[in-house]
Design an enzyme around this catalytic site. Sequence first.
Site, PDB file in Angstrom:
ATOM      1  N   PHE A 103       1.364   5.037   0.834  1.00  0.00           N
ATOM      2  CA  PHE A 103       0.845   6.066   1.706  1.00  0.00           C
ATOM      3  C   PHE A 103       1.443   7.417   1.317  1.00  0.00           C
ATOM      4  O   PHE A 103       2.591   7.491   0.870  1.00  0.00           O
ATOM      5  CB  PHE A 103       1.177   5.771   3.176  1.00  0.00           C
ATOM      6  CG  PHE A 103       0.332   4.692   3.790  1.00  0.00           C
ATOM      7  CD1 PHE A 103      -0.770   5.015   4.565  1.00  0.00           C
ATOM      8  CD2 PHE A 103       0.630   3.347   3.584  1.00  0.00           C
ATOM      9  CE1 PHE A 103      -1.555   4.033   5.133  1.00  0.00           C
ATOM     10  CE2 PHE A 103      -0.149   2.360   4.140  1.00  0.00           C
ATOM     11  CZ  PHE A 103      -1.252   2.692   4.925  1.00  0.00           C
ATOM     12  N   THR A 149       0.857  -1.189   0.000  1.00  0.00           N
ATOM     13  CA  THR A 149       0.000   0.000   0.000  1.00  0.00           C
ATOM     14  C   THR A 149       0.890   1.236   0.000  1.00  0.00           C
ATOM     15  O   THR A 149       1.831   1.327   0.795  1.00  0.00           O
ATOM     16  CB  THR A 149      -0.932   0.037   1.226  1.00  0.00           C
ATOM     17  OG1 THR A 149      -1.781  -1.112   1.202  1.00  0.00           O
ATOM     18  CG2 THR A 149      -1.799   1.291   1.213  1.00  0.00           C
TER      19      THR A 149
END
Length: 785
Positions: free
Chosen positions: A245, A243
């Site tokens: 960020f 992921t």
Amino acid sequence: MCNAHPSTGAVAGLRAALSVRSMGTLPLVSKAPSRKSFTLSLRSSFILIVLALITLVGVQAFTLRAPAVAYPIRVAFQGEPGAYSEKALRELLGPHVLATGKPSFEDTFKSVATREADYAVVPIENSLGGSIHANYDLLLRHELHIIGEHEFRVEHSLLALPGVKKEDIRRVMSHPQALAQCDAYLRNWGVARESMYDTAGSAKVIAEQGLRDCAAIASELAGATYGLDVLDQNIEDDDSNFTRFLLLSRQSISSLIPHSVPAKTSIVFITPNTPGALYKALACFTLRDIDFCKIESRPTSPQLFRFLQFQQRQMRSFASGGADAAMGSGDDHDLPRFRYCFYLDFLASQLDEPARNALLQLEEQSQYVRVLGSFPTKGQLLGPIREALDLLAKESGEAAGVPLKAVASRRAQDPSAKTPDRLKIGVVGFGKFGQFLTKTFTKYHDVSVVSRDDMTSVAADLGVPFFPLYDATEFFRQDLDVVVLSVSILAFEEVLTSLPAEALRGKLLVDVLSVKVHPKTVMLESLPGDVDIICAHPMFGPESGKFGWQGLPFVYERVRIQDFARAERFLSIFEVERCKMIEMSCDTHDKYAADSQFITHLTGRILGQQGLQPTPIDTRGFQSVLKLVDNTCRDSFDLFYGLFKYNKHSSDQIQRLREAFANVERQLAAKEAYLAARTEIMQDERKKLFAECRSLIREAVAQSTNLPSSSSNIHLSSSPSAGPPPASASPSDAADPKPEEASSITPPPPSAAQSQENKGNSTSGKGRPSSRLSPVVKPTAPPKL
């Protein structure tokens, strides 16, 4: 000048001294200097050099020894403590920042926009699940900048209460996405699944409810936060789950990126609905050899698109000095039903020359362009965040790579680490506003109050000791840390000068008046130099803040601070209550207050003089007016007078209000005069039009009833209605006359009526000959017998 080194003044002094020494003795008059004056000049030059050197060394030593103060770095994330977002935050920023979980992404963005937090860490895309479009929309709605990124490896762990074994588990709870990413592991195990709102939230529920037959899928940090054991690690089906960020801030760092540091820039743009528009937009970068690393399109809601139109018009209007932007000039019904935003990441800084030229060309071709941020790649940090993190790590005495488990265990096992010692706050003035502040202060610190009136019973209800103002000496014997002056504007100077000055030494003095320049000036002139000063204005009161202070503005200025830690602990009261923290100079505050607070009170009191009353047909606007009158007239007139008396901008506001009222009156009078003049002009035009129409009608009637004379003669001479010849004509006269005879024949003289009619017709055509002439009767031969 602002960026000059502290020793610049000393160096300048040294140069001045040397210049004096080199000049020797320059005579002020033409008279030659004496030996004595020459000796004094040398001595004074030597003294100047020594003083300059001492100043230089002293400033350098002070600069080297001056301790830098590390302020806490407040970072917001979405989720419960221990969520994957917090773990990514810790990996990026380290263990020393103050991380605060928010219930939604919207709240996370708002916390930075309202200065509740300094930074935010939010996910933007996942290698398996794709982009998080909600955060893309929030990037457009909030004026935040991307200053960093972090690629986070998602590693799921199986958590349970201490002492619980894996065979005791009957059900597993977690976020639906986490359950789906561990589908193969759970199917092989054969346990029931239960969806929860958050991965860390599932761990929190198990810890709070003591569920021994239940396990949670969450991060290792969540287990350490809530005291759960890790039964299994890396249980995800796909180990390529990453992921990305983003680190968000209110300030951009694009100007701080060196050319040697690889950078990335994120932009969003909207192209016109024309063929090849996207191709032309991308060509702006490809023709300059700028590499892309992400491009994505997303439909834009009508509300968001209208907001972007308004935002673009405002920006272009400001840049062009008031000229309206071209975007948004068309009608809404001409727009397609689907509008697409294109999000593009390219590998260059927005200030690099090729990228700058590409963005300029893109702005010419697009309806909307915005740079979301330029930032270093590969998780590097630059600018203020890097400096603050280094200072925090230096003061804590720990390396940057402290294990996250140790951070969580410290936070869970040492509550005193996050709750500082209680301050001793003294509130001077225990009226309604003083009681309102005291009620909240007691939640975090020890409070004592002093007032001119006897408020013993009220203080007892709040659980705080009360002192009368005449016994202020006893009040200050409590070794107070902070003194808050909650008195009226008119009484401020009198109350301040009545307090013992020696008792205020070493304390932090805070005023909460509605004007700021006046108390700042009085405190700087009256208080000793070792008294810290904060000028604050909580722009709310018992009515507006009765349900909490969240989102309400708190304006302050650190006028003179020596104990930074104490000042920050006091300001943290309002930060924890989620006020909108606004640091602003006192003069700027008063200017804004005159344009907002004073004009509100002034308008309410002016309307209050009219005695407005509710009616059965009240509109919402009128109800708002009545509420404004009620709120402003409910306050004391002393407050209103203080806003006028001690704010120099208030008089200007009254003058502008007079001018505005006069302008409105002039506009109304001008409108009335315009309508009256237009009505009069229309009437005159109507009269002229009617007169012209009458004239045209008369002329048309005259032309239609009168025929031309030549044609009448021909028509009438050949007409059979000419009648028979006169009875007196003889038969011999019936023969055709000779030409010379025919020319001598004249018609009989007209009667008197015919003469009068011919005379009238000859003058009825405005000088034109009349067409109604008497016909020339040509005698005809009688029929032969």
